[in-house]
Design a protein around this motif. Structure first.
Motif, PDB file in Angstrom:
ATOM      1  N   MET A   1       0.906  -1.385  -0.185  1.00 19.51           N
ATOM      2  CA  MET A   1       0.050   0.113  -0.333  1.00 19.51           C
ATOM      3  C   MET A   1       1.163   1.169   0.026  1.00 19.51           C
ATOM      4  N   ILE A   2       0.149   1.737  -0.654  1.00 13.87           N
ATOM      5  CA  ILE A   2       1.250   3.176  -0.574  1.00 13.87           C
ATOM      6  C   ILE A   2       0.189   4.558   0.099  1.00 13.87           C
ATOM      7  N   VAL A   3       0.786   4.915   0.699  1.00 13.88           N
ATOM      8  CA  VAL A   3       0.016   6.503   1.339  1.00 13.88           C
ATOM      9  C   VAL A   3       1.111   7.378   1.530  1.00 13.88           C
ATOM     10  N   ALA A   4      -0.079   8.302   1.085  1.00 17.36           N
ATOM     11  CA  ALA A   4       0.410  10.108   0.548  1.00 17.36           C
ATOM     12  C   ALA A   4      -0.581  10.744   2.126  1.00 17.36           C
ATOM     13  N   VAL A   5       0.673  11.385   2.763  1.00 16.85           N
ATOM     14  CA  VAL A   5      -0.173  12.297   3.780  1.00 16.85           C
ATOM     15  C   VAL A   5       1.080  13.443   3.112  1.00 16.85           C
ATOM     16  N   LEU A   6      -0.494  14.120   2.708  1.00 20.64           N
ATOM     17  CA  LEU A   6      -1.022  15.249   2.150  1.00 20.64           C
ATOM     18  C   LEU A   6      -1.552  16.961   2.460  1.00 20.64           C
ATOM     19  N   ASN A   7      -0.601  17.639   1.760  1.00 24.54           N
ATOM     20  CA  ASN A   7      -1.939  19.107   2.759  1.00 24.54           C
ATOM     21  C   ASN A   7      -0.962  20.410   1.953  1.00 24.54           C
ATOM     22  N   GLN A   8      -2.136  21.279   0.826  1.00 27.56           N
ATOM     23  CA  GLN A   8      -1.790  21.959   0.782  1.00 27.56           C
ATOM     24  C   GLN A   8      -0.846  23.329   1.459  1.00 27.56           C
ATOM     25  N   LYS A   9      -1.765  22.891   2.821  1.00 20.79           N
ATOM     26  CA  LYS A   9      -1.225  23.883   3.944  1.00 20.79           C
ATOM     27  C   LYS A   9      -0.117  23.382   4.600  1.00 20.79           C
ATOM     28  N   GLY A  10       0.701  24.328   5.442  1.00 24.61           N
ATOM     29  CA  GLY A  10       2.403  23.979   6.181  1.00 24.61           C
ATOM     30  C   GLY A  10       1.075  23.470   7.488  1.00 24.61           C
ATOM     31  N   GLY A  11       2.220  23.463   8.074  1.00 20.13           N
ATOM     32  CA  GLY A  11       2.126  23.109   9.587  1.00 20.13           C
ATOM     33  C   GLY A  11       0.946  22.671  10.232  1.00 20.13           C
ATOM     34  N   VAL A  12       0.492  21.266   8.869  1.00 20.03           N
ATOM     35  CA  VAL A  12       0.028  21.100   9.810  1.00 20.03           C
ATOM     36  C   VAL A  12       0.307  19.081  10.276  1.00 20.03           C
ATOM     37  N   GLY A  13       1.633  19.069  10.687  1.00 18.68           N
ATOM     38  CA  GLY A  13       1.874  17.829  10.915  1.00 18.68           C
ATOM     39  C   GLY A  13       2.247  16.760   9.674  1.00 18.68           C
ATOM     40  N   LYS A  14       2.351  17.037   8.606  1.00 26.29           N
ATOM     41  CA  LYS A  14       1.833  15.606   8.106  1.00 26.29           C
ATOM     42  C   LYS A  14       3.320  14.769   8.027  1.00 26.29           C
ATOM     43  N   THR A  15       4.934  15.499   8.224  1.00 26.41           N
ATOM     44  CA  THR A  15       6.093  14.613   8.678  1.00 26.41           C
ATOM     45  C   THR A  15       5.454  14.100   9.874  1.00 26.41           C
ATOM     46  N   THR A  16       5.092  14.539  10.771  1.00 23.71           N
ATOM     47  CA  THR A  16       5.058  13.831  11.745  1.00 23.71           C
ATOM     48  C   THR A  16       4.290  12.810  11.535  1.00 23.71           C
ATOM     49  N   LEU A  17       3.412  12.902  11.352  1.00 23.58           N
ATOM     50  CA  LEU A  17       2.547  11.825  10.935  1.00 23.58           C
ATOM     51  C   LEU A  17       2.720  10.645   9.742  1.00 23.58           C
ATOM     52  N   ARG A  31       8.177  -4.506   5.918  1.00 23.28           N
ATOM     53  CA  ARG A  31       9.053  -3.583   5.360  1.00 23.28           C
ATOM     54  C   ARG A  31       8.500  -2.971   4.603  1.00 23.28           C
ATOM     55  N   VAL A  32       9.159  -1.145   5.724  1.00 22.67           N
ATOM     56  CA  VAL A  32       8.520   0.482   4.620  1.00 22.67           C
ATOM     57  C   VAL A  32       9.474   1.640   4.523  1.00 22.67           C
ATOM     58  N   THR A  33       9.513   1.547   3.329  1.00 23.14           N
ATOM     59  CA  THR A  33       9.688   2.965   2.667  1.00 23.14           C
ATOM     60  C   THR A  33       9.427   4.409   3.000  1.00 23.14           C
ATOM     61  N   GLU A  75       7.633   1.378  -8.219  1.00 22.27           N
ATOM     62  CA  GLU A  75       8.308   0.635  -8.416  1.00 22.27           C
ATOM     63  C   GLU A  75       9.700   0.272  -7.146  1.00 22.27           C
ATOM     64  N   ILE A  76       9.275   1.191  -6.575  1.00 19.26           N
ATOM     65  CA  ILE A  76       9.670   0.823  -4.944  1.00 19.26           C
ATOM     66  C   ILE A  76       9.044  -0.018  -3.539  1.00 19.26           C
ATOM     67  N   ALA A  77       7.992   0.419  -3.934  1.00 18.97           N
ATOM     68  CA  ALA A  77       6.214  -0.176  -3.601  1.00 18.97           C
ATOM     69  C   ALA A  77       6.931  -2.077  -4.019  1.00 18.97           C
ATOM     70  N   ARG A  78       7.321  -2.329  -4.266  1.00 19.52           N
ATOM     71  CA  ARG A  78       7.818  -3.711  -5.263  1.00 19.52           C
ATOM     72  C   ARG A  78       8.132  -4.148  -4.230  1.00 19.52           C
ATOM     73  N   THR A  79       9.420  -3.380  -3.185  1.00 17.01           N
ATOM     74  CA  THR A  79      10.132  -4.121  -2.556  1.00 17.01           C
ATOM     75  C   THR A  79       9.350  -3.916  -1.489  1.00 17.01           C
ATOM     76  N   ALA A  80       8.466  -3.694  -0.797  1.00 11.79           N
ATOM     77  CA  ALA A  80       7.912  -2.567   0.803  1.00 11.79           C
ATOM     78  C   ALA A  80       6.699  -3.859   0.680  1.00 11.79           C
ATOM     79  N   ASP A  81       6.533  -3.258   1.862  1.00 11.45           N
ATOM     80  CA  ASP A  81       4.716  -3.370   2.529  1.00 11.45           C
ATOM     81  C   ASP A  81       4.108  -2.256   2.209  1.00 11.45           C
ATOM     82  N   HIS A  82       5.130  -1.655   3.000  1.00 14.26           N
ATOM     83  CA  HIS A  82       4.323  -0.053   2.166  1.00 14.26           C
ATOM     84  C   HIS A  82       5.427   0.749   1.880  1.00 14.26           C
TER      85      HIS A  82
END
Length: 212
Positions: A1-17, A31-33, A75-82
């Motif tokens: 599964m490829i999960v994208a954490v996105l928002n146009q607004k900064g400062g909402v905690g995307k990187t932390t999540l 296996r996570v990348t 392509e990266i997801a081929r060798t990862a679970d997430h």
């Protein structure tokens, strides 16, 4: 599964999540990348701080802040679970590429009317992406949230009937996230029995159940 954490607004905690989702799954043997698609490179900085602290890596972090993400991530997801994508604020071309790469988009919002208004542009990009990627799933995540406040309850009630819907799990506004990040750690490593750690565990489990 490829999960994208996105928002146009900064400062909402995307990187932390993004970091904590990746870490939680990795600790459970997956296996996570993590792909750092933000030109600011905060996830890469966290990974480098972890190395300086001589803490062993839990998952790989790759800098990929370019609009070929939708071709490279599968392509990266081929060798990862997430695969977790930590997306950029305000850079529409990178967000579009992340949307096309993802199976699931998480949109962090804080309990504020300003965050709701700022999310409108993100939702427009999501609708555009679904023209080309109709199976793309999305959820709001209430982040940096004090559920005792009226505005937090009002935000949750508003999003309950929204498309995309809001996840049941909310993440509180807690100093322990910043304290852990300073040493390149996750809250589960820094304060395993904390409320914050329990919230992340619940979030990762809820998101995993949405796997296509």
């Amino acid at each position: 599964m490829i999960v994208a954490v996105l928002n146009q607004k900064g400062g909402v905690g995307k990187t932390t999540l993004a970091l904590h989702l990746a870490g939680e799954w990795a600790l459970r043997g997956k296996r996570v990348t993590l792909l750092d698609a933000d030109p600011q490179g905060s996830a890469l900085d966290w990974s480098q701080q972890r190395a300086r602290e001589n803490v062993s890596p839990l998952f790989g972090v790759i800098g990929l802040a370019r609009d070929t993400l939708h071709r490279e991530a599968p392509e990266i997801a081929r060798t990862a679970d997430h695969v977790v994508i930590d997306g950029p604020p305000r850079v529409a071309r990178l967000i579009r590429s992340a949307l096309l790469a993802a199976d699931l988009v998480l949109i962090p919002v804080q309990p504020s009317p300003f965050d709701g208004w700022a999310s409108a542009e993100m939702l427009a990009l999501l609708r555009e992406a679904r023209i080309y990627h109709p199976k793309l799933s999305a959820r709001f995540v209430l982040n940096r949230c004090d559920t005792r406040t009226g505005i937090a309850r009002a935000t949750a009630e508003t999003l309950a009937d929204h498309d995309p819907p809001v996840l049941a799990t909310t993440i509180g506004q807690r100093v322990v996230f910043a304290d852990a990040a300073q040493s390149g750690r996750l809250v589960v490593e820094f304060a395993q029995q904390s409320t914050a750690s329990g919230e992340i565990t619940a979030l990762a489990a809820e998101v995993a159940r949405l796997a296509p």
